[in-house]
Design a protein around this motif. Structure first.
Motif, PDB file in Angstrom:
ATOM      1  N   GLU A   8      70.088 -17.596  78.005  1.00 60.38           N
ATOM      2  CA  GLU A   8      70.527 -18.848  78.623  1.00 60.38           C
ATOM      3  C   GLU A   8      69.515 -19.371  79.631  1.00 60.38           C
ATOM      4  O   GLU A   8      69.226 -20.572  79.680  1.00 60.38           O
ATOM      5  CB  GLU A   8      71.887 -18.635  79.311  1.00 60.38           C
TER       6      GLU A   8
ATOM      7  N   THR B 125      68.476 -24.314  84.407  1.00 58.65           N
ATOM      8  CA  THR B 125      69.710 -23.668  84.835  1.00 58.65           C
ATOM      9  C   THR B 125      69.442 -22.567  85.850  1.00 58.65           C
ATOM     10  O   THR B 125      70.235 -22.367  86.774  1.00 58.65           O
ATOM     11  CB  THR B 125      70.447 -23.072  83.625  1.00 58.65           C
TER      12      THR B 125
ATOM     13  N   GLY C 277      76.480 -21.547  81.841  1.00 58.65           N
ATOM     14  CA  GLY C 277      76.556 -20.726  80.634  1.00 58.65           C
ATOM     15  C   GLY C 277      77.521 -19.572  80.810  1.00 58.65           C
ATOM     16  O   GLY C 277      77.696 -19.048  81.924  1.00 58.65           O
TER      17      GLY C 277
ATOM     18  N   TYR D 176      75.239 -26.802  81.328  1.00 61.38           N
ATOM     19  CA  TYR D 176      75.028 -25.982  80.135  1.00 61.38           C
ATOM     20  C   TYR D 176      76.022 -26.324  79.043  1.00 61.38           C
ATOM     21  O   TYR D 176      75.671 -26.418  77.864  1.00 61.38           O
ATOM     22  CB  TYR D 176      75.142 -24.502  80.501  1.00 61.38           C
TER      23      TYR D 176
END
Length: 369
Positions: free
Chosen positions: A34, A51, A91, A222
């Motif tokens: 991720e 992220t 995520g 995400y």
């Protein structure tokens, strides 16, 4: 819903600890993908590198909002669990780690949630909420019309369902390893009933936060990846895809959002928390009413200088609680950022193989009418 020591017997607590370690290990592996922005080498990067800087902030924000108990019914309060919020923003695997970092900081520094029950708490509050919420969110996001309102509605529903799911998971664990003889039917009815109400508060907080981030930076959410529609321009009476904008420099694109989120977290934990409800939360209320807490044990961190969200030696309640909240946010953002910084370094090979140039444009979701 922090489970204290003594609610669950030692064998089941140990088994839950093993399960939690396994879940965290799986989450670490998934979070590397991720944070790298690709599910496997060769796939296109879709913003995962964006992220990573936010993951530590999400953990700190969850810590801060968990201090804001809100009243529900019959002398009971609730607070954010945070699994849905973390899963949608950064995520599901990263979300498990975010909530786990929060639970670890709370247990060690503030004696909130038993240390022998840490595995139970991670399983219930980090794993169950995140998995359930993200599954519901993705399912709804795929069938609802594309747009900010639809994603916000999906976030609301996912968060709402994640809280009673966590209550059901605790009830199941209690049925196997509870230390008191209380009919499981009574526990299930009370736990799920009150946590449905708490879920409404969780849903409102999650939807407002997700909606706010989508409004400002949808490419950083995400859960919105792969669901965005290309922006359209009307040219000569026909709609055509707008040209993709070049991605903003990482430092500039993240700095304002990160700073605003951190300041908000400090304000919530350091000031707003003073006005939080002092009523027992859902688990505390049910445990007291049904007798689950008869064998509760003294917390191993009872001598912590920050015990029960106060600072030892400071007699002013407002100052003590506010300072403890600020310290908690600071420690959590440092710990969380350290974890996710290390993960980002480990995930670099994925990003390099997926996109050697290190660039990827993410279109904002088109607003539905």
């Amino acid at each position: 819903m922090h489970v204290p020591d003594g609610f669950i017997n030692a064998p089941v607590s140990a088994a839950a600890g093993v399960a939690a370690v396994g879940a965290v290990a799986v989450a670490l592996r998934g979070a590397r993908r991720e944070q790298g922005g690709a599910s496997r080498p060769g796939e296109a990067v879709s913003g995962g590198e964006r992220t990573a800087p936010l993951a530590g902030l999400v953990a700190a924000f969850i810590f801060a909002v968990q201090m804001l108990n809100f009243p529900v019914a019959a002398g009971t309060s609730g607070h954010l669990l945070g699994g849905a919020l973390a899963a949608i923003l950064v995520g599901p695997c990263t979300g498990v780690l975010c909530v786990s970092v929060v639970l670890l900081m709370q247990g060690v520094l503030f004696a909130d949630g038993g240390l022998t029950a840490l595995g139970v708490n991670i399983t219930v509050m980090a794993v169950v909420t995140t998995v359930v919420a993200y599954a519901v969110f993705r399912g709804l996001a795929r069938v609802l019309p594309r747009g900010r309102r639809s994603l916000t509605a999906a976030a609301f529903t996912a968060a709402l369902l994640s809280v009673p799911a966590a209550a059901a998971a605790f009830t199941l664990i209690y049925a196997v390893g509870g230390t008191t003889d209380v009919p499981i039917g009574k526990v299930a009815t009370a736990m799920i009933g009150v946590h449905v109400l708490i879920g409404v508060g969780e849903a409102a907080i999650t939807a407002l936060t997700v909606g706010a981030v989508i409004a400002v930076r949808p490419d950083l959410v995400y859960g919105a990846r792969g669901l965005s529609a290309p922006l359209k321009l009307r040219v000569g009476g026909a709609l055509v895809d707008a040209p993709a904008a070049a991605p903003a420099p990482a430092a500039r694109s993240h700095r304002k959002l990160w700073a605003a989120g951190l300041v908000t977290s400090f304000v919530l934990a350091g000031f707003v928390s003073f006005y939080a409800s002092t009523n027992p939360d859902g688990l505390e209320k049910v445990a007291h009413d049904k007798g689950i807490d008869r064998k509760e044990e003294e917390h191993a961190a009872k001598d912590s200088p920050f015990f029960d969200y106060g600072v030892e030696g400071i007699t002013d309640t407002r100052l003590s609680g506010g300072l403890a909240g600020v310290i908690g946010v600071g420690v959590t953002v440092v710990a969380g950022t350290g974890v996710f910084w290390a993960l980002r370094r480990r995930s670099a090979p994925y990003a390099d193989q997926a996109d050697p140039a290190g660039t990827a444009a993410v279109a904002e979701p088109a607003e539905s009418a």
